[in-house]
Scaffold this motif. Structure first.
Motif, mmCIF file in Angstrom:
data_model
loop_
_atom_site.group_PDB
_atom_site.id
_atom_site.type_symbol
_atom_site.label_atom_id
_atom_site.label_comp_id
_atom_site.label_asym_id
_atom_site.label_seq_id
_atom_site.Cartn_x
_atom_site.Cartn_y
_atom_site.Cartn_z
ATOM 1 N N ARG A 180 0.831 -1.190 0.000
ATOM 2 C CA ARG A 180 0.000 0.000 0.000
ATOM 3 C C ARG A 180 0.872 1.248 0.000
ATOM 4 O O ARG A 180 1.948 1.276 0.585
ATOM 5 N N LYS A 181 0.367 2.296 -0.667
ATOM 6 C CA LYS A 181 1.052 3.585 -0.701
ATOM 7 C C LYS A 181 0.211 4.581 0.060
ATOM 8 O O LYS A 181 -1.013 4.487 0.091
ATOM 9 N N ALA A 182 0.863 5.574 0.633
ATOM 10 C CA ALA A 182 0.143 6.651 1.309
ATOM 11 C C ALA A 182 -0.428 7.578 0.232
ATOM 12 O O ALA A 182 0.213 7.826 -0.786
ATOM 13 N N GLY A 183 -1.625 8.076 0.455
ATOM 14 C CA GLY A 183 -2.234 9.008 -0.490
ATOM 15 C C GLY A 183 -1.576 10.376 -0.372
ATOM 16 O O GLY A 183 -0.648 10.574 0.395
ATOM 17 N N LYS A 184 -2.098 11.317 -1.120
ATOM 18 C CA LYS A 184 -1.559 12.677 -1.080
ATOM 19 C C LYS A 184 -1.872 13.310 0.280
ATOM 20 O O LYS A 184 -2.968 13.169 0.788
ATOM 21 N N ALA A 185 -0.907 14.006 0.831
ATOM 22 C CA ALA A 185 -1.133 14.711 2.095
ATOM 23 C C ALA A 185 -1.732 16.075 1.765
ATOM 24 O O ALA A 185 -1.253 16.768 0.861
ATOM 25 N N PHE A 186 -2.791 16.419 2.469
ATOM 26 C CA PHE A 186 -3.430 17.705 2.208
ATOM 27 C C PHE A 186 -2.654 18.822 2.904
ATOM 28 O O PHE A 186 -2.174 18.656 4.024
ATOM 29 N N ALA A 187 -2.583 19.976 2.252
ATOM 30 C CA ALA A 187 -1.887 21.139 2.832
ATOM 31 C C ALA A 187 -2.755 21.713 3.953
ATOM 32 O O ALA A 187 -3.968 21.542 3.961
ATOM 33 N N GLY A 188 -2.134 22.405 4.899
ATOM 34 C CA GLY A 188 -2.865 23.015 6.012
ATOM 35 C C GLY A 188 -3.833 24.093 5.520
ATOM 36 O O GLY A 188 -3.652 24.674 4.443
ATOM 37 N N ALA A 189 -4.856 24.421 6.320
ATOM 38 C CA ALA A 189 -5.877 25.384 5.916
ATOM 39 C C ALA A 189 -5.361 26.815 5.935
ATOM 40 O O ALA A 189 -5.736 27.631 5.120
#
Length: 193
Positions: A180-189
């Motif tokens: 499994r691969k980690a998905g994209k990390a979302f940037a902070g708000a």
């Protein structure tokens, strides 16, 4: 001498082997299989004795064919006596499988169902028809006496929707581990100018 090739093939009760020319026929409770073995090897089968495979010379080609011939005949003997089975699991919300006549129908995320013709001598059993969430997959098993046909059909089913590395959706063999691969990390708000 080939370590695999020199092993005699023990015949279970109810299994008969016939040799005509270079054609080997194996008959047992699960069916009959025949195969033409290549030149350079000899197969001998006497009634009540194990099947023995020998080679004509020590050339690299004959040495390679020696073990392969023995392994293929052993697979035929095991197939007509015990049979082979492959289990598959289908992961993904809304994914499903069903058998209609001589066709396996797969619903695996495309706009249309995938229809795969079931080969002769192969029995498909649906254990769980539809996935329930991401943890309870649809399950099916393929059984038959020919190891090669079972393997090819299982691969064709898996190729309909290979498992993807992010969520693990797709068709896989039972017990197969998917990297499994980690998905994209979302940037902070916050943090803007």
């Amino acid at each position: 001498m080939s370590r695999i090739g020199k092993k005699p093939i023990a015949l279970p009760s109810g299994v008969k082997v016939e040799i005509k020319g270079n054609q080997v026929s194996v008959t047992g409770p699960k069916g009959t299989q025949s195969w033409a073995y290549p030149a350079g090897v000899k197969v001998t089968a006497e009634s009540g004795k194990p099947v023995v495979v020998t080679r004509d010379s020590d050339s690299p080609q004959h040495r390679a064919l020696h073990g392969t011939t023995r392994a293929l005949i052993n697979n035929m003997v095991r197939g007509v006596s015990e049979g082979y089975e492959k289990k598959l699991e289908i992961y993904g919300t809304g994914y499903a499988c069903a058998v209609s006549g001589k066709t396996l129908d797969l619903t695996v995320g495309y706009s249309h169902p995938i229809k795969l013709p079931i080969p002769a001598g192969v029995k498909v059993t649906i254990e769980v028809a539809q996935t329930k969430g991401d943890d309870n997959p649809a399950k099916l098993s393929i059984a038959g006496s020919d190891k090669q046909v079972i393997g090819q059909f299982a691969r064709a089913i898996k190729d309909a929707r290979p498992p993807e590395p992010y969520k693990g959706k797709g068709v896989r063999y039972a017990g197969e581990q998917i990297k499994r691969k980690a998905g994209k990390a979302f940037a902070g708000a916050g943090g803007g100018a």
